[in-house]
Design a protein around this motif. Structure first.
Motif, PDB file in Angstrom:
ATOM      1  N   ILE A 125       5.302   9.320 -11.490  1.00  0.00           N
ATOM      2  CA  ILE A 125       5.778  10.656 -11.870  1.00  0.00           C
ATOM      3  C   ILE A 125       7.025  10.493 -12.732  1.00  0.00           C
ATOM      4  N   GLU A 126       6.987  11.072 -13.933  1.00  0.00           N
ATOM      5  CA  GLU A 126       8.123  11.005 -14.858  1.00  0.00           C
ATOM      6  C   GLU A 126       8.897  12.320 -14.830  1.00  0.00           C
ATOM      7  N   SER A 127      10.214  12.212 -14.941  1.00  0.00           N
ATOM      8  CA  SER A 127      11.041  13.407 -15.039  1.00  0.00           C
ATOM      9  C   SER A 127      10.812  14.068 -16.403  1.00  0.00           C
ATOM     10  N   PRO A 128      10.844  15.408 -16.491  1.00  0.00           N
ATOM     11  CA  PRO A 128      10.625  16.090 -17.779  1.00  0.00           C
ATOM     12  C   PRO A 128      11.564  15.608 -18.884  1.00  0.00           C
ATOM     13  N   ALA A 129      12.804  15.269 -18.539  1.00  0.00           N
ATOM     14  CA  ALA A 129      13.751  14.814 -19.565  1.00  0.00           C
ATOM     15  C   ALA A 129      13.394  13.447 -20.116  1.00  0.00           C
ATOM     16  N   PHE A 130      12.530  12.699 -19.409  1.00  0.00           N
ATOM     17  CA  PHE A 130      12.170  11.351 -19.838  1.00  0.00           C
ATOM     18  C   PHE A 130      10.675  11.209 -20.123  1.00  0.00           C
ATOM     19  N   THR A 131       9.947  12.292 -20.116  1.00  0.00           N
ATOM     20  CA  THR A 131       8.498  12.226 -20.325  1.00  0.00           C
ATOM     21  C   THR A 131       8.176  11.555 -21.659  1.00  0.00           C
ATOM     22  N   GLY A 132       7.308  10.547 -21.584  1.00  0.00           N
ATOM     23  CA  GLY A 132       6.901   9.830 -22.792  1.00  0.00           C
ATOM     24  C   GLY A 132       7.874   8.766 -23.237  1.00  0.00           C
ATOM     25  N   ARG A 133       9.020   8.638 -22.537  1.00  0.00           N
ATOM     26  CA  ARG A 133      10.036   7.659 -22.960  1.00  0.00           C
ATOM     27  C   ARG A 133      10.292   6.577 -21.912  1.00  0.00           C
ATOM     28  N   VAL A 134       9.744   6.732 -20.705  1.00  0.00           N
ATOM     29  CA  VAL A 134      10.035   5.789 -19.651  1.00  0.00           C
ATOM     30  C   VAL A 134       8.729   5.336 -18.994  1.00  0.00           C
ATOM     31  N   THR A 175      24.971   5.775 -14.773  1.00  0.00           N
ATOM     32  CA  THR A 175      24.688   4.813 -13.708  1.00  0.00           C
ATOM     33  C   THR A 175      23.269   5.028 -13.185  1.00  0.00           C
ATOM     34  N   TYR A 176      22.448   3.978 -13.276  1.00  0.00           N
ATOM     35  CA  TYR A 176      21.055   4.046 -12.812  1.00  0.00           C
ATOM     36  C   TYR A 176      20.970   3.383 -11.439  1.00  0.00           C
ATOM     37  N   PRO A 204      23.329  13.816 -10.168  1.00  0.00           N
ATOM     38  CA  PRO A 204      22.286  12.805 -10.416  1.00  0.00           C
ATOM     39  C   PRO A 204      20.936  13.466 -10.675  1.00  0.00           C
ATOM     40  N   THR A 205      20.138  12.846 -11.512  1.00  0.00           N
ATOM     41  CA  THR A 205      18.805  13.362 -11.835  1.00  0.00           C
ATOM     42  C   THR A 205      17.766  12.265 -11.632  1.00  0.00           C
ATOM     43  N   GLN A 206      16.552  12.659 -11.389  1.00  0.00           N
ATOM     44  CA  GLN A 206      15.458  11.719 -11.193  1.00  0.00           C
ATOM     45  C   GLN A 206      14.905  11.291 -12.544  1.00  0.00           C
ATOM     46  N   VAL A 207      14.594   9.992 -12.678  1.00  0.00           N
ATOM     47  CA  VAL A 207      14.079   9.450 -13.939  1.00  0.00           C
ATOM     48  C   VAL A 207      12.576   9.215 -13.850  1.00  0.00           C
ATOM     49  N   ILE A 208      12.160   8.391 -12.876  1.00  0.00           N
ATOM     50  CA  ILE A 208      10.748   8.062 -12.703  1.00  0.00           C
ATOM     51  C   ILE A 208      10.524   7.647 -11.252  1.00  0.00           C
ATOM     52  N   VAL A 209       9.318   7.918 -10.759  1.00  0.00           N
ATOM     53  CA  VAL A 209       8.991   7.626  -9.358  1.00  0.00           C
ATOM     54  C   VAL A 209       7.627   6.934  -9.308  1.00  0.00           C
ATOM     55  N   PHE A 261       0.815  -1.218   0.000  1.00  0.00           N
ATOM     56  CA  PHE A 261       0.000   0.000   0.000  1.00  0.00           C
ATOM     57  C   PHE A 261       0.853   1.274   0.000  1.00  0.00           C
ATOM     58  N   ARG A 262       1.998   1.202   0.631  1.00  0.00           N
ATOM     59  CA  ARG A 262       2.833   2.402   0.741  1.00  0.00           C
ATOM     60  C   ARG A 262       4.175   2.210   0.027  1.00  0.00           C
ATOM     61  N   LEU A 263       4.153   1.391  -0.998  1.00  0.00           N
ATOM     62  CA  LEU A 263       5.369   1.104  -1.766  1.00  0.00           C
ATOM     63  C   LEU A 263       5.890   2.364  -2.461  1.00  0.00           C
ATOM     64  N   SER A 264       7.209   2.560  -2.400  1.00  0.00           N
ATOM     65  CA  SER A 264       7.846   3.698  -3.059  1.00  0.00           C
ATOM     66  C   SER A 264       9.076   3.209  -3.838  1.00  0.00           C
ATOM     67  N   ILE A 265       9.130   3.597  -5.112  1.00  0.00           N
ATOM     68  CA  ILE A 265      10.272   3.226  -5.978  1.00  0.00           C
ATOM     69  C   ILE A 265      10.779   4.493  -6.656  1.00  0.00           C
ATOM     70  N   ILE A 266      12.045   4.713  -6.547  1.00  0.00           N
ATOM     71  CA  ILE A 266      12.656   5.900  -7.167  1.00  0.00           C
ATOM     72  C   ILE A 266      13.830   5.445  -8.041  1.00  0.00           C
ATOM     73  N   TRP A 267      13.784   5.835  -9.332  1.00  0.00           N
ATOM     74  CA  TRP A 267      14.889   5.593 -10.259  1.00  0.00           C
ATOM     75  C   TRP A 267      15.627   6.911 -10.495  1.00  0.00           C
ATOM     76  N   THR A 268      16.962   6.862 -10.367  1.00  0.00           N
ATOM     77  CA  THR A 268      17.775   8.053 -10.645  1.00  0.00           C
ATOM     78  C   THR A 268      18.877   7.699 -11.644  1.00  0.00           C
ATOM     79  N   LEU A 269      19.392   8.733 -12.286  1.00  0.00           N
ATOM     80  CA  LEU A 269      20.479   8.577 -13.264  1.00  0.00           C
ATOM     81  C   LEU A 269      21.614   9.526 -12.908  1.00  0.00           C
ATOM     82  N   THR A 270      22.828   8.992 -12.863  1.00  0.00           N
ATOM     83  CA  THR A 270      24.034   9.803 -12.724  1.00  0.00           C
ATOM     84  C   THR A 270      24.819   9.695 -14.029  1.00  0.00           C
TER      85      THR A 270
END
Length: 298
Positions: free
Chosen positions: A83-92, A115-116, A71-76, A54-63
């Motif tokens: 939530i998609e990062s603007p640099a990856f919107t529509g691609r992830v 590095t992800y 490092p930048t956020q990819v998707i959460v 119910f409270r699962l959280s997953i965060i992908w980042t890219l360095t």
């Protein structure tokens, strides 16, 4: 029994480990991935938890490789919301939520390399979040290179041919060749990884022709060309010969004029002398005539 001791009992004790140790375990099936620019790739990340999701959280980042300090956020994924990062919107996108943290990255770009990190937490489990890392390389063929030349193309001058390419992964190899009248490989002076030049000194007619720069890696080859024309000044020998001939002709004309003047002068002198003789003879004839007449009367 402690956590480490319990792990020795196998899978049966694994659930007990999580119940007592309260941690999310993350597994990355492949630590190194490669993809060709424009293709899709799945970034694997599996997790194991003993609590409801119910409270699962997953965060992908890219360095990024080229900027390891940013490092930048990819998707959460946060409690059912993506939530998609603007640099990856529509691609992830997540591949199979909420059972897996795998993500699919589409239309890959060279800037996606790096590095992800996959970070998974699932409250109320205690302990640190589970973390997995993998490295992604995005291969790209060389971009179209740009060829330029600068310098003095007059005979005896120096010319520099330069070639630059914007991207290529792995880094492309660069070469310069003269194609006409025969193919000759030229030594390249590399200025960094993506630019190379060739310097030609004391250029002559033999240096005129078409030159080619080639950039090559495992995905292909791109070329650009320079057409070099060396200016050769006209030969002065015919002009010198014409000048000599013209001088000789003028000298002959002047000599002929001088001879003509001398001849006219001599003719005039001879004519004057003859006229003088004739006048003298006439005078003598007239002078002696009265005496003859006188003698006749006597």
């Amino acid at each position: 029994m402690g956590c480490s001791g319990c792990c020795l009992l196998g899978i049966t004790c694994l659930v007990s480990v999580f119940l007592h140790c309260g941690a999310v375990r993350v597994t990355v099936r492949e630590s190194t991935l490669e993809v060709v620019q424009g293709d899709s790739v799945t970034l694997p990340c599996s997790f194991l938890t003993t609590m409801p999701l119910f409270r699962l959280s997953i965060i992908w980042t890219l360095t990024p490789f080229f900027d390891p300090d940013s490092p930048t956020q990819v998707i959460v994924y946060d409690q059912g919301q993506v939530i998609e990062s603007p640099a990856f919107t529509g691609r992830v996108e997540f591949a199979d939520m909420p059972w897996s943290a795998d993500v699919i990255l589409n239309d890959t770009r060279v800037s996606d390399a790096g590095t992800y990190r996959c970070v998974v937490s699932n409250p109320p489990e205690t302990g640190d979040p589970g973390i997995g890392e993998l490295s992604l390389s995005v291969l790209a063929p060389p971009s179209l290179p740009v060829c330029l030349w600068e310098g003095d193309t007059d005979a005896g001058g120096s010319v520099t041919l330069s070639c630059a390419v914007v991207e290529g992964v792995p880094t492309p190899q660069m070469s310069w060749e003269k194609l006409e009248p025969e193919q000759i490989t030229l030594p390249v002076n590399m200025e960094g990884e993506l630019m190379g030049s060739v310097k030609i000194v004391n250029v002559s007619a033999q240096n005129s022709g078409v030159y080619r720069c080639s950039v090559t890696n495992v995905l292909g080859t791109q070329n650009c060309y320079v057409n070099l024309s060396v200016y050769i000044p006209p030969d002065d020998s015919p002009g010198i010969l014409q000048g000599v001939l013209l001088t000789l002709i003028m000298a002959l004309v002047l000599l002929a004029l001088l001879v003509l003047v001398l001849w006219l002068h001599r003719s005039a002198q001879e004519s004057k002398w003859r006229n003088s003789r004739e006048d003298e003879e006439c005078y003598n004839e007239i002078r002696y005539t009265p005496s003859l007449i006188k003698r006749s009367f006597v």
